[in-house]
Design a protein around this motif. Structure first.
Motif, mmCIF file in Angstrom:
data_model
loop_
_atom_site.group_PDB
_atom_site.id
_atom_site.type_symbol
_atom_site.label_atom_id
_atom_site.label_comp_id
_atom_site.label_asym_id
_atom_site.label_seq_id
_atom_site.Cartn_x
_atom_site.Cartn_y
_atom_site.Cartn_z
ATOM 1 N N HIS A 19 20.554 27.789 -54.191
ATOM 2 C CA HIS A 19 21.505 26.996 -53.408
ATOM 3 C C HIS A 19 22.164 25.899 -54.255
ATOM 4 C CE1 HIS A 19 20.878 28.571 -49.378
ATOM 5 N NE2 HIS A 19 19.563 28.527 -49.548
ATOM 6 N N LEU A 23 25.875 23.619 -53.897
ATOM 7 C CA LEU A 23 25.778 22.237 -53.434
ATOM 8 C C LEU A 23 26.426 21.282 -54.425
ATOM 9 C CD1 LEU A 23 22.123 22.217 -52.050
ATOM 10 C CD2 LEU A 23 24.246 22.263 -50.735
ATOM 11 N N ARG A 74 22.686 12.325 -38.142
ATOM 12 C CA ARG A 74 21.823 13.470 -38.436
ATOM 13 C C ARG A 74 20.343 13.079 -38.466
ATOM 14 N NH1 ARG A 74 24.088 18.458 -37.749
ATOM 15 N NH2 ARG A 74 26.303 18.320 -38.238
ATOM 16 N N ASP A 77 18.000 15.622 -36.936
ATOM 17 C CA ASP A 77 17.761 16.795 -37.775
ATOM 18 C C ASP A 77 16.694 16.493 -38.829
ATOM 19 O OD1 ASP A 77 19.782 17.968 -36.343
ATOM 20 O OD2 ASP A 77 21.315 17.577 -37.856
ATOM 21 N N ALA A 94 17.854 25.107 -42.949
ATOM 22 C CA ALA A 94 19.043 24.270 -42.767
ATOM 23 C C ALA A 94 20.096 24.591 -43.819
ATOM 24 C CB ALA A 94 18.661 22.795 -42.846
ATOM 25 N N LEU A 95 19.661 24.847 -45.049
ATOM 26 C CA LEU A 95 20.592 25.209 -46.113
ATOM 27 C C LEU A 95 21.237 26.570 -45.834
ATOM 28 C CD1 LEU A 95 18.577 24.103 -49.279
ATOM 29 C CD2 LEU A 95 20.679 23.071 -48.412
ATOM 30 N N ASN A 97 21.875 27.865 -42.996
ATOM 31 C CA ASN A 97 22.753 27.810 -41.823
ATOM 32 C C ASN A 97 23.670 26.599 -41.822
ATOM 33 O OD1 ASN A 97 21.627 30.136 -40.088
ATOM 34 N ND2 ASN A 97 19.774 28.980 -40.619
ATOM 35 N N ARG A 98 23.892 26.014 -43.004
ATOM 36 C CA ARG A 98 24.675 24.779 -43.025
ATOM 37 C C ARG A 98 26.105 24.981 -42.551
ATOM 38 N NH1 ARG A 98 23.565 26.182 -48.267
ATOM 39 N NH2 ARG A 98 25.316 26.654 -49.650
ATOM 40 N N ASP A 99 26.649 26.194 -42.701
ATOM 41 C CA ASP A 99 28.012 26.438 -42.232
ATOM 42 C C ASP A 99 28.066 26.695 -40.731
ATOM 43 O OD1 ASP A 99 29.001 26.176 -44.798
ATOM 44 O OD2 ASP A 99 28.780 28.316 -45.250
ATOM 45 N N ASN A 101 26.064 24.954 -38.502
ATOM 46 C CA ASN A 101 25.656 23.776 -37.740
ATOM 47 C C ASN A 101 26.835 23.185 -36.975
ATOM 48 O OD1 ASN A 101 23.028 23.922 -38.638
ATOM 49 N ND2 ASN A 101 23.397 22.627 -40.417
#
Length: 259
Positions: A19, A23, A74, A77, A94-95, A97-99, A101
């Motif tokens: 990832h 990032l 946040r 979260d 979370a990484l 599904n970050r797009d 959220n």
């Protein structure tokens, strides 16, 4: 699955590393976007006394991150991840599904100016962690505890606004009184910012060393380190001298007390 690397198993560590390039690219992209907007638009948002955001670097990294999470609304979260029976997997989820959220409005207790400035400060400290294996907070802590000017110059390279922090100003004032021209030559060089070419290629390797340090993985042999970084994670090229160079980076990283 066995937690081979402290709190992470090999697959989790590999996924974290996978990832990282995106990032870091997002952080640099945000910086470029802010620099490219028109002056009219920029100053219509960045109003009032926002220059003081650099003071957040005087706090420990955990407090810095928590403040940004609160400003971005946040905190729930972050609390959910911390309360999870498997926090590391929760972070990875979370990484992944970050797009997806849902967007949340910023915390109403913060102005838009403050939210943007705090988000920018987090971007700069994340890039500092990738470049130097430590946050801007950690660099300034080193300056306070040891008087290490090299750490001060690194912090300024990552964010020129650091020059206004109390820690920086104390050393600048002393150098001014002493007419320490050598010190100010280093400041001048630091104000040019970090060198980007060598930074980008080694970011995942530096961040991986940071993760190992924070998980207490301090006893890898030279062969184990080379196998991990070159073969398993592919964050360092296979080349003559790779093992020796990695060992030197590993040893330096272990000497750093905090992120």
């Amino acid at each position: 699955m066995e937690q081979e690397y402290g709190k992470l198993n090999a697959d989790q560590l590999r996924e974290f590393v996978q990832h990282l390039p995106e990032l870091f690219a997002m952080a640099r992209g945000a910086d470029k976007h802010l620099a490219s907007v028109s002056s009219e638009k920029f100053y219509s948002v960045m109003v009032g006394d926002f220059g003081d955001y650099s003071q957040v670097y005087e706090r420990p990294l955990a407090e810095h991150v928590n403040l940004v999470a609160v400003a971005l609304n946040r905190q729930d979260d972050v609390d959910a991840i911390a309360a999870s029976p498997a926090p590391q997997e929760a972070v990875l989820d979370a990484l992944r599904n970050r797009d997806k959220n849902d967007d949340k409005p910023e915390n109403e207790a913060f102005t838009v100016t403050e939210v943007m400035a705090l988000a920018y400060s987090l971007s700069r400290t994340l890039q500092s962690m990738a470049t130097y294996g430590r946050s801007i907070s950690s660099l300034l802590q080193d300056v306070r505890e040891t008087g290490n000017h090299d750490s001060l110059f690194k912090a300024i390279r990552m964010d020129r606004a650091v020059i206004g922090c109390p820690t920086a100003m104390r050393h600048i004032a002393k150098a001014q009184i002493r007419s320490d021209n050598r010190f100010f030559k280093h400041i001048q060089a630091a104000l040019k910012g970090p060198s980007k070419k060598p930074m980008i290629g080694l970011e995942p390797m530096r961040y991986t060393l940071l993760l190992l340090r924070e998980m207490g993985i301090n006893d890898l042999s030279e062969k184990e380190l080379e196998h991990l970084m070159v073969d398993r994670l592919k964050v360092y090229p296979r080349a003559p001298g790779a093992a020796k160079n990695l060992r030197a980076q590993y040893q330096r990283s272990k000497k750093i007390k905090t992120i």
